[in-house]
Design a protein around this motif. Structure first.
Motif, PDB file in Angstrom:
ATOM      1  N   TRP A   1     -14.604  -3.263  11.154  1.00 36.74           N
ATOM      2  CA  TRP A   1     -14.076  -2.066  10.531  1.00 36.74           C
ATOM      3  C   TRP A   1     -12.654  -1.743  10.996  1.00 36.74           C
ATOM      4  CZ3 TRP A   1     -16.554   0.076   6.597  1.00 36.74           C
ATOM      5  CH2 TRP A   1     -17.941  -0.017   6.522  1.00 36.74           C
ATOM      6  N   PHE A   2     -12.209  -2.377  12.064  1.00 38.14           N
ATOM      7  CA  PHE A   2     -11.005  -1.897  12.741  1.00 38.14           C
ATOM      8  C   PHE A   2      -9.793  -2.812  12.669  1.00 38.14           C
ATOM      9  CE2 PHE A   2     -13.617   1.373  14.166  1.00 38.14           C
ATOM     10  CZ  PHE A   2     -14.789   0.857  14.680  1.00 38.14           C
ATOM     11  N   GLN A   3      -9.909  -3.979  12.064  1.00 40.09           N
ATOM     12  CA  GLN A   3      -8.767  -4.883  11.949  1.00 40.09           C
ATOM     13  C   GLN A   3      -8.405  -5.087  10.492  1.00 40.09           C
ATOM     14  OE1 GLN A   3      -9.887  -8.422  14.127  1.00 40.09           O
ATOM     15  NE2 GLN A   3      -9.165  -7.571  16.065  1.00 40.09           N
ATOM     16  N   TYR A   4      -7.116  -4.918  10.174  1.00 41.11           N
ATOM     17  CA  TYR A   4      -6.665  -4.938   8.794  1.00 41.11           C
ATOM     18  C   TYR A   4      -5.429  -5.811   8.637  1.00 41.11           C
ATOM     19  CZ  TYR A   4     -10.054  -1.325   7.980  1.00 41.11           C
ATOM     20  OH  TYR A   4     -11.235  -0.657   7.882  1.00 41.11           O
ATOM     21  N   ASP A   5      -5.269  -6.309   7.424  1.00 39.30           N
ATOM     22  CA  ASP A   5      -4.160  -7.224   7.140  1.00 39.30           C
ATOM     23  C   ASP A   5      -2.934  -6.506   6.599  1.00 39.30           C
ATOM     24  OD1 ASP A   5      -6.858  -8.991   5.902  1.00 39.30           O
ATOM     25  OD2 ASP A   5      -5.695  -9.718   7.617  1.00 39.30           O
ATOM     26  N   TYR A   6      -3.141  -5.414   5.910  1.00 38.05           N
ATOM     27  CA  TYR A   6      -2.054  -4.720   5.242  1.00 38.05           C
ATOM     28  C   TYR A   6      -2.070  -3.238   5.613  1.00 38.05           C
ATOM     29  CZ  TYR A   6      -2.800  -8.896   2.415  1.00 38.05           C
ATOM     30  OH  TYR A   6      -2.998 -10.190   2.006  1.00 38.05           O
ATOM     31  N   TRP A   7      -0.859  -2.677   5.706  1.00 38.86           N
ATOM     32  CA  TRP A   7      -0.709  -1.276   6.103  1.00 38.86           C
ATOM     33  C   TRP A   7       0.296  -0.570   5.218  1.00 38.86           C
ATOM     34  CZ3 TRP A   7      -3.592   0.917   9.966  1.00 38.86           C
ATOM     35  CH2 TRP A   7      -4.324   0.039  10.772  1.00 38.86           C
ATOM     36  N   GLY A   8       0.020   0.706   4.958  1.00 40.01           N
ATOM     37  CA  GLY A   8       0.986   1.529   4.261  1.00 40.01           C
ATOM     38  C   GLY A   8       2.003   2.107   5.234  1.00 40.01           C
ATOM     39  N   GLN A   9       2.950   2.846   4.693  1.00 36.01           N
ATOM     40  CA  GLN A   9       4.024   3.419   5.496  1.00 36.01           C
ATOM     41  C   GLN A   9       3.613   4.710   6.200  1.00 36.01           C
ATOM     42  OE1 GLN A   9       7.141   1.990   6.062  1.00 36.01           O
ATOM     43  NE2 GLN A   9       6.004   0.286   5.189  1.00 36.01           N
ATOM     44  N   GLY A  10       2.553   5.316   5.742  1.00 38.20           N
ATOM     45  CA  GLY A  10       2.066   6.539   6.365  1.00 38.20           C
ATOM     46  C   GLY A  10       2.480   7.786   5.606  1.00 38.20           C
ATOM     47  N   THR A  11       1.651   8.804   5.708  1.00 31.59           N
ATOM     48  CA  THR A  11       1.954  10.097   5.111  1.00 31.59           C
ATOM     49  C   THR A  11       1.592  11.181   6.126  1.00 31.59           C
ATOM     50  OG1 THR A  11       1.594  11.524   3.182  1.00 31.59           O
ATOM     51  CG2 THR A  11      -0.314  10.290   3.976  1.00 31.59           C
ATOM     52  N   GLN A  12       2.474  12.155   6.267  1.00 31.01           N
ATOM     53  CA  GLN A  12       2.301  13.188   7.281  1.00 31.01           C
ATOM     54  C   GLN A  12       1.326  14.262   6.791  1.00 31.01           C
ATOM     55  OE1 GLN A  12       3.795  13.554  10.508  1.00 31.01           O
ATOM     56  NE2 GLN A  12       2.295  15.232  10.658  1.00 31.01           N
ATOM     57  N   VAL A  13       0.376  14.582   7.650  1.00 24.49           N
ATOM     58  CA  VAL A  13      -0.524  15.708   7.421  1.00 24.49           C
ATOM     59  C   VAL A  13      -0.323  16.685   8.574  1.00 24.49           C
ATOM     60  CG1 VAL A  13      -2.932  16.459   7.348  1.00 24.49           C
ATOM     61  CG2 VAL A  13      -2.230  14.382   6.139  1.00 24.49           C
ATOM     62  N   THR A  14       0.031  17.911   8.238  1.00 25.79           N
ATOM     63  CA  THR A  14       0.251  18.934   9.252  1.00 25.79           C
ATOM     64  C   THR A  14      -0.667  20.111   8.967  1.00 25.79           C
ATOM     65  OG1 THR A  14       2.573  18.285   9.473  1.00 25.79           O
ATOM     66  CG2 THR A  14       1.942  20.435  10.349  1.00 25.79           C
ATOM     67  N   VAL A  15      -1.462  20.462   9.966  1.00 26.87           N
ATOM     68  CA  VAL A  15      -2.393  21.577   9.846  1.00 26.87           C
ATOM     69  C   VAL A  15      -1.912  22.694  10.765  1.00 26.87           C
ATOM     70  CG1 VAL A  15      -4.790  22.334   9.990  1.00 26.87           C
ATOM     71  CG2 VAL A  15      -4.268  19.955   9.402  1.00 26.87           C
ATOM     72  N   SER A  16      -1.606  23.830  10.177  1.00 23.38           N
ATOM     73  CA  SER A  16      -1.130  24.951  10.975  1.00 23.38           C
ATOM     74  C   SER A  16      -2.315  25.787  11.438  1.00 23.38           C
ATOM     75  CB  SER A  16      -0.155  25.799  10.171  1.00 23.38           C
ATOM     76  OG  SER A  16      -0.800  26.341   9.030  1.00 23.38           O
ATOM     77  N   SER A  17      -2.221  26.248  12.665  1.00 23.17           N
ATOM     78  CA  SER A  17      -3.340  27.023  13.228  1.00 23.17           C
ATOM     79  C   SER A  17      -3.172  28.512  12.960  1.00 23.17           C
ATOM     80  CB  SER A  17      -3.428  26.771  14.729  1.00 23.17           C
ATOM     81  OG  SER A  17      -2.217  27.131  15.349  1.00 23.17           O
TER      82      SER A  17
ATOM     83  N   ALA B   1      -1.413  14.641  11.994  1.00 18.24           N
ATOM     84  CA  ALA B   1      -1.061  13.267  12.339  1.00 18.24           C
ATOM     85  C   ALA B   1      -0.381  12.609  11.147  1.00 18.24           C
ATOM     86  CB  ALA B   1      -2.305  12.460  12.702  1.00 18.24           C
ATOM     87  N   VAL B   2       0.158  11.433  11.382  1.00 18.76           N
ATOM     88  CA  VAL B   2       0.565  10.567  10.278  1.00 18.76           C
ATOM     89  C   VAL B   2      -0.650   9.728   9.916  1.00 18.76           C
ATOM     90  CG1 VAL B   2       2.089   8.717   9.509  1.00 18.76           C
ATOM     91  CG2 VAL B   2       2.962  10.510  11.031  1.00 18.76           C
ATOM     92  N   TYR B   3      -1.017   9.754   8.655  1.00 22.79           N
ATOM     93  CA  TYR B   3      -2.191   9.033   8.186  1.00 22.79           C
ATOM     94  C   TYR B   3      -1.734   7.742   7.493  1.00 22.79           C
ATOM     95  CZ  TYR B   3      -5.323  12.821   9.342  1.00 22.79           C
ATOM     96  OH  TYR B   3      -6.066  13.754  10.029  1.00 22.79           O
ATOM     97  N   TYR B   4      -2.357   6.648   7.887  1.00 20.71           N
ATOM     98  CA  TYR B   4      -2.016   5.337   7.361  1.00 20.71           C
ATOM     99  C   TYR B   4      -3.191   4.753   6.586  1.00 20.71           C
ATOM    100  CZ  TYR B   4       1.845   5.422  10.698  1.00 20.71           C
ATOM    101  OH  TYR B   4       2.985   5.753  11.394  1.00 20.71           O
ATOM    102  N   CYS B   5      -2.876   4.185   5.452  1.00 20.90           N
ATOM    103  CA  CYS B   5      -3.840   3.434   4.670  1.00 20.90           C
ATOM    104  C   CYS B   5      -3.802   1.974   5.132  1.00 20.90           C
ATOM    105  CB  CYS B   5      -3.459   3.536   3.200  1.00 20.90           C
ATOM    106  SG  CYS B   5      -4.450   2.541   2.085  1.00 20.90           S
TER     107      CYS B   5
ATOM    108  N   LEU C   1       0.852  -1.181   0.000  1.00 24.09           N
ATOM    109  CA  LEU C   1       0.000   0.000   0.000  1.00 24.09           C
ATOM    110  C   LEU C   1       0.887   1.229   0.000  1.00 24.09           C
ATOM    111  CD1 LEU C   1      -2.623  -1.014   2.726  1.00 24.09           C
ATOM    112  CD2 LEU C   1      -2.781  -1.322   0.264  1.00 24.09           C
ATOM    113  N   VAL C   2       0.640   2.116  -0.948  1.00 22.94           N
ATOM    114  CA  VAL C   2       1.454   3.318  -1.068  1.00 22.94           C
ATOM    115  C   VAL C   2       0.546   4.534  -0.977  1.00 22.94           C
ATOM    116  CG1 VAL C   2       3.051   4.620  -2.508  1.00 22.94           C
ATOM    117  CG2 VAL C   2       3.145   2.118  -2.484  1.00 22.94           C
ATOM    118  N   GLU C   3       0.800   5.356   0.053  1.00 22.10           N
ATOM    119  CA  GLU C   3       0.003   6.566   0.252  1.00 22.10           C
ATOM    120  C   GLU C   3       0.679   7.761  -0.405  1.00 22.10           C
ATOM    121  OE1 GLU C   3      -0.225   4.563   4.509  1.00 22.10           O
ATOM    122  OE2 GLU C   3       1.371   5.033   3.072  1.00 22.10           O
ATOM    123  N   SER C   4      -0.128   8.756  -0.747  1.00 22.60           N
ATOM    124  CA  SER C   4       0.384  10.018  -1.252  1.00 22.60           C
ATOM    125  C   SER C   4      -0.621  11.122  -0.931  1.00 22.60           C
ATOM    126  CB  SER C   4       0.638   9.951  -2.758  1.00 22.60           C
ATOM    127  OG  SER C   4      -0.571   9.689  -3.449  1.00 22.60           O
TER     128      SER C   4
END
Length: 121
Positions: free
Chosen positions: A105-121, A91-95, A4-7
């Protein structure tokens, strides 16, 4: 083996929008429910949203009305459109993907590496 590849992550101001994508690949793969989770330092990974092959959808209460999950079944790709972003969405968002039929809904077999989402206030 499924990959799984996130972008689509990045830096955005509060109130802005981002769209995350996640593509699943691998030989003879069968992908069922796909979902998104997120994690911040010192906290457990938390569920954000998920979508089944039949397009049933679940959202965490914290993102309802702001985030939209969708998928392209032919491409084994899932998207997360994030609108009205808040600082606390940082947060870091994972696929994630299930390789077998499941009502969980909450248990998965495969995971991506994660992608950072940063929200500035």
């Amino acid at each position: 083996q499924v990959q799984l590849v996130e972008s689509g992550g990045g830096l955005v101001q509060a109130g802005g929008s981002l769209r995350l994508s996640c593509a699943a690949s691998g030989r003879a793969i069968s992908i069922y429910t796909m979902g998104w989770f997120r994690q911040t330092p010192g906290k457990e990974r938390e569920f954000v949203a998920a979508i089944t092959r039949g397009d049933s959808i679940a959202y965490a209460d914290s993102v309802k009305g702001r985030f939209t999950i969708s998928r392209d079944g032919a491409k084994n790709t899932v998207y997360l459109q994030m609108n009205s972003l808040k600082f606390e969405d940082t947060a870091v968002y994972y696929c994630a993907a299930q390789g077998h039929p499941s009502s969980n809904w909450f248990q998965y077999d495969y995971w991506g590496q994660g992608t950072q989402v940063t929200v500035s206030s």
